[in-house]
Write a protein that holds these residues in place. Structure first.
Motif, PDB file in Angstrom:
ATOM      1  N   GLU A 156       1.871   9.651   0.391  1.00 32.28           N
ATOM      2  CA  GLU A 156       1.014   8.434   0.658  1.00 32.28           C
ATOM      3  C   GLU A 156       1.656   7.338   0.192  1.00 32.28           C
ATOM      4  OE1 GLU A 156      -3.140   8.988   0.082  1.00 32.28           O
ATOM      5  OE2 GLU A 156      -3.428  10.379   1.774  1.00 32.28           O
ATOM      6  N   PRO A 157       1.718   6.263   0.757  1.00 26.29           N
ATOM      7  CA  PRO A 157       2.317   4.882   0.062  1.00 26.29           C
ATOM      8  C   PRO A 157       1.297   4.455  -0.777  1.00 26.29           C
ATOM      9  CG  PRO A 157       1.680   4.678   2.476  1.00 26.29           C
ATOM     10  CD  PRO A 157       1.422   6.183   2.229  1.00 26.29           C
ATOM     11  N   GLY A 158       2.025   3.809  -1.555  1.00 28.53           N
ATOM     12  CA  GLY A 158       0.931   3.122  -2.637  1.00 28.53           C
ATOM     13  C   GLY A 158       1.635   2.283  -3.839  1.00 28.53           C
ATOM     14  N   ARG A 159       1.116   1.531  -4.332  1.00 31.20           N
ATOM     15  CA  ARG A 159       1.928   0.970  -5.672  1.00 31.20           C
ATOM     16  C   ARG A 159       0.649   0.662  -6.870  1.00 31.20           C
ATOM     17  NH1 ARG A 159       2.698  -5.168  -3.589  1.00 31.20           N
ATOM     18  NH2 ARG A 159       0.221  -5.806  -3.180  1.00 31.20           N
ATOM     19  N   GLY A 160       1.211   0.852  -7.859  1.00 25.90           N
ATOM     20  CA  GLY A 160      -0.031   0.942  -9.210  1.00 25.90           C
ATOM     21  C   GLY A 160       0.806   1.326 -10.444  1.00 25.90           C
ATOM     22  N   TRP A 161       0.053   1.799 -11.081  1.00 26.02           N
ATOM     23  CA  TRP A 161       0.341   2.480 -12.464  1.00 26.02           C
ATOM     24  C   TRP A 161       0.290   4.032 -12.456  1.00 26.02           C
ATOM     25  CZ3 TRP A 161       2.316  -1.379 -16.161  1.00 26.02           C
ATOM     26  CH2 TRP A 161       1.788  -2.415 -15.719  1.00 26.02           C
ATOM     27  N   THR A 162       1.301   4.515 -13.095  1.00 31.81           N
ATOM     28  CA  THR A 162       1.276   5.903 -13.371  1.00 31.81           C
ATOM     29  C   THR A 162       1.488   6.586 -14.836  1.00 31.81           C
ATOM     30  OG1 THR A 162       2.053   8.317 -12.568  1.00 31.81           O
ATOM     31  CG2 THR A 162       3.657   6.351 -12.774  1.00 31.81           C
ATOM     32  N   ASP A 163       0.485   7.206 -15.465  1.00 27.14           N
ATOM     33  CA  ASP A 163       0.963   7.759 -16.597  1.00 27.14           C
ATOM     34  C   ASP A 163       0.919   9.284 -16.607  1.00 27.14           C
ATOM     35  OD1 ASP A 163      -1.790   8.441 -15.934  1.00 27.14           O
ATOM     36  OD2 ASP A 163      -2.748   7.627 -17.559  1.00 27.14           O
ATOM     37  N   LEU A 164       1.292   9.908 -15.512  1.00 25.39           N
ATOM     38  CA  LEU A 164       1.666  10.988 -15.399  1.00 25.39           C
ATOM     39  C   LEU A 164       2.479  11.714 -16.424  1.00 25.39           C
ATOM     40  CD1 LEU A 164       0.891  13.724 -13.815  1.00 25.39           C
ATOM     41  CD2 LEU A 164       2.770  13.174 -12.266  1.00 25.39           C
ATOM     42  N   PHE A 165       2.059  12.668 -17.023  1.00 25.57           N
ATOM     43  CA  PHE A 165       2.833  13.313 -17.997  1.00 25.57           C
ATOM     44  C   PHE A 165       2.885  14.603 -17.641  1.00 25.57           C
ATOM     45  CE2 PHE A 165       2.839  15.283 -22.760  1.00 25.57           C
ATOM     46  CZ  PHE A 165       3.994  15.438 -22.640  1.00 25.57           C
ATOM     47  N   VAL A 175       6.733   9.582  -9.972  1.00 20.73           N
ATOM     48  CA  VAL A 175       6.289   8.810  -8.895  1.00 20.73           C
ATOM     49  C   VAL A 175       5.845   9.913  -7.754  1.00 20.73           C
ATOM     50  CG1 VAL A 175       6.512   7.048  -7.043  1.00 20.73           C
ATOM     51  CG2 VAL A 175       7.516   6.533  -9.401  1.00 20.73           C
ATOM     52  N   LEU A 176       6.818  10.427  -7.388  1.00 23.02           N
ATOM     53  CA  LEU A 176       6.573  11.521  -6.044  1.00 23.02           C
ATOM     54  C   LEU A 176       5.411  12.328  -6.413  1.00 23.02           C
ATOM     55  CD1 LEU A 176      10.206  12.298  -5.231  1.00 23.02           C
ATOM     56  CD2 LEU A 176       8.778  10.694  -4.114  1.00 23.02           C
ATOM     57  N   GLU A 177       5.241  12.895  -7.653  1.00 26.74           N
ATOM     58  CA  GLU A 177       4.193  13.872  -8.149  1.00 26.74           C
ATOM     59  C   GLU A 177       2.952  13.084  -8.174  1.00 26.74           C
ATOM     60  OE1 GLU A 177       4.149  17.205  -8.338  1.00 26.74           O
ATOM     61  OE2 GLU A 177       6.269  17.098  -7.498  1.00 26.74           O
ATOM     62  N   THR A 178       3.126  11.876  -8.273  1.00 25.41           N
ATOM     63  CA  THR A 178       1.902  11.054  -8.499  1.00 25.41           C
ATOM     64  C   THR A 178       1.359  10.422  -6.845  1.00 25.41           C
ATOM     65  OG1 THR A 178       2.391   9.953 -10.415  1.00 25.41           O
ATOM     66  CG2 THR A 178       1.097   8.550  -8.903  1.00 25.41           C
ATOM     67  N   VAL A 179       2.131  10.225  -5.939  1.00 23.18           N
ATOM     68  CA  VAL A 179       1.781   9.876  -4.658  1.00 23.18           C
ATOM     69  C   VAL A 179       1.271  11.184  -3.729  1.00 23.18           C
ATOM     70  CG1 VAL A 179       2.929   7.628  -4.706  1.00 23.18           C
ATOM     71  CG2 VAL A 179       4.102   9.904  -3.925  1.00 23.18           C
ATOM     72  N   VAL A 180       1.891  12.476  -4.181  1.00 23.18           N
ATOM     73  CA  VAL A 180       1.287  13.313  -3.455  1.00 23.18           C
ATOM     74  C   VAL A 180      -0.033  13.699  -3.984  1.00 23.18           C
ATOM     75  CG1 VAL A 180       1.801  16.161  -3.563  1.00 23.18           C
ATOM     76  CG2 VAL A 180       3.533  14.500  -2.918  1.00 23.18           C
ATOM     77  N   ALA A 181      -0.215  13.673  -5.383  1.00 24.12           N
ATOM     78  CA  ALA A 181      -1.473  13.830  -6.125  1.00 24.12           C
ATOM     79  C   ALA A 181      -2.554  13.119  -5.635  1.00 24.12           C
ATOM     80  CB  ALA A 181      -1.348  13.615  -7.641  1.00 24.12           C
ATOM     81  N   ARG A 182      -2.073  11.980  -4.922  1.00 23.15           N
ATOM     82  CA  ARG A 182      -3.159  10.945  -4.746  1.00 23.15           C
ATOM     83  C   ARG A 182      -3.848  11.500  -3.148  1.00 23.15           C
ATOM     84  NH1 ARG A 182      -1.232   6.757  -2.477  1.00 23.15           N
ATOM     85  NH2 ARG A 182      -2.955   5.534  -2.595  1.00 23.15           N
TER      86      ARG A 182
END
Length: 397
Positions: free
Chosen positions: A327-336, A306-313
């Protein structure tokens, strides 16, 4: 594409003696062992889990996944009397947002894994209890089924009343345990169906408490974020007493986390999307941590993703930039996350020991380096650490 040999799934294999798979949690949550892995010095040290506190400095932040495991395993019988098993993975209803509390909606449609898969085809029904049945509606290409929960109460009440703790299939209670010297054998209606049609031990009252973190909040996970199982309320208080921020996020652990990697090359594997929530308060706390020079400790691979996902955004159009803001957010992550990968959000990782050839082990290898990770695993096996969900932990700095 990942380079050789790190790009091949077989490069993340190792042999584990079966007796090192923890069948039960330790007597106390924080009684587990801790392998301390220093990446810069390429050195690992044996310790007890409370020694994690010594690795923290005032101004750091510890990030936990507060998703609650719900009783997603349903055991029942087909009309023939044969036993069957349903594992609810995620609600299918468009009316239920992935980040909404599951217990605030009456959703009847679910994606599920079923067993025996070859016999539970669309049109079949599994009776779970009086007034509660699961109807198989459709099959998906990923091996899951679309199912409908049919019963005399709202769906969530039926799940809470009749569902079982979704323990991983490698937890076998009729096999020797690494620390207990043997386990009772349990059969019958409390068993779990194996791929060969046999039944084995399932959850009990202890699992209802211990296969759950002490800070679990919104329901939605079908597997525990296991790195958090070692933390007690006293541990959390001691962390904050050291001037360390304690930050929560939510990722509902689903099929994406535990789906096996079956492709020969890791780049060919896909992680199924999982729902997450990252609040404005969490973003503010971590941005303040970074601005003051503090480090971010992710508790578990789910928190890390999740942390790597929200920084990537927050990155540029050409890709995320190192040191980007949370950055705050909500949704789906498929980060591999797998080698090679540049981490932008996480400075240290607290994690359990993971299955061979799993996407979780690949994430750890991306963080610590594949060779160093496998060296640490070999050391843990020699030193008789306990592995997997109820096993011991490691911290990588």
């Amino acid at each position: 594409m990942a380079d050789e040999p790190a790009g091949r799934t077989e490069a993340y294999d190792y042999e584990l003696p079966a007796e090192l798979i923890a069948a039960r949690p330790p007597a106390r949550r924080d009684a587990s062992r801790l392998l301390v892995l220093d990446r810069a010095r390429r050195r690992f040290t044996d310790a007890a889990f409370p020694a994690l506190l010594e690795r923290l400095r005032a101004g750091d932040a510890v990030v936990v996944n507060d998703s609650r495991v719900f009783p997603a395993r349903l055991l029942g019988r087909k009309p023939t009397g044969a036993r069957a098993e349903i594992l609810l993975v995620r609600p299918e209803s468009d009316a239920l947002q992935p980040f909404a509390p599951f217990d605030e909606a009456d959703t009847r449609l679910w994606r599920a894994m079923v067993r025996p898969g070859g016999k539970l085809k669309p049109g079949r029904t599994v009776d779970i209890a009086d007034g509660f049945a699961v109807e198989i509606l459709d099959s998906a290409s990923d091996g899951t089924r679309l199912v409908r929960l049919a019963g005399d109460d709202d769906a969530w009440s039926l799940i809470e009343r009749h569902g079982r703790v979704p323990l991983p299939p490698y937890i076998v209670r009729d096999a020797p345990d690494a620390t207990a010297g043997g386990r009772e054998r349990r059969d019958g209606g409390d068993g779990r169906l194996r791929s060969d049609g046999a039944w084995r031990a399932c959850d009990d009252a202890e699992d209802r408490e211990r296969y759950q973190t002490v800070y679990a909040a919104p329901a939605g996970s079908v597997a525990a974020p296991t790195a958090g199982l070692h933390f007690t309320r006293e541990t959390l208080a001691a962390i904050e007493a050291r001037g360390v921020r304690l930050v929560s996020l939510t990722l509902h652990v689903g099929f994406g986390t535990f789906r096996p990697v079956t492709a020969d090359r890791i780049d060919e594997h896909e992680v199924a999307p999982e729902a997450y929530t990252f609040s404005a308060a969490a973003a503010e706390a971590l941005n303040a941590t970074r601005a003051a020079g503090g480090r971010v400790f992710a508790v578990g691979t789910t928190s890390c993703r999740v942390l790597e996902t929200v920084v990537a955004r927050g990155g540029s159009a050409g890709g995320p930039s190192a040191g980007g803001a949370f950055e705050p957010g909500r949704g789906w992550t498929d980060l591999f996350i797998r080698p090679p990968y540049t981490f932008r959000a996480v400075d240290a990782l607290v994690t359990n020991f993971h299955l061979p050839r799993s996407s979780l082990l690949m994430l750890v290898a991306a963080f610590a380096g594949r060779e160093l990770t496998l060296e640490a695993y070999a050391h843990a096996i020699r030193e008789r650490y306990r592995f997997y969900s109820y096993g011991d932990a490691m911290v990588i700095t």
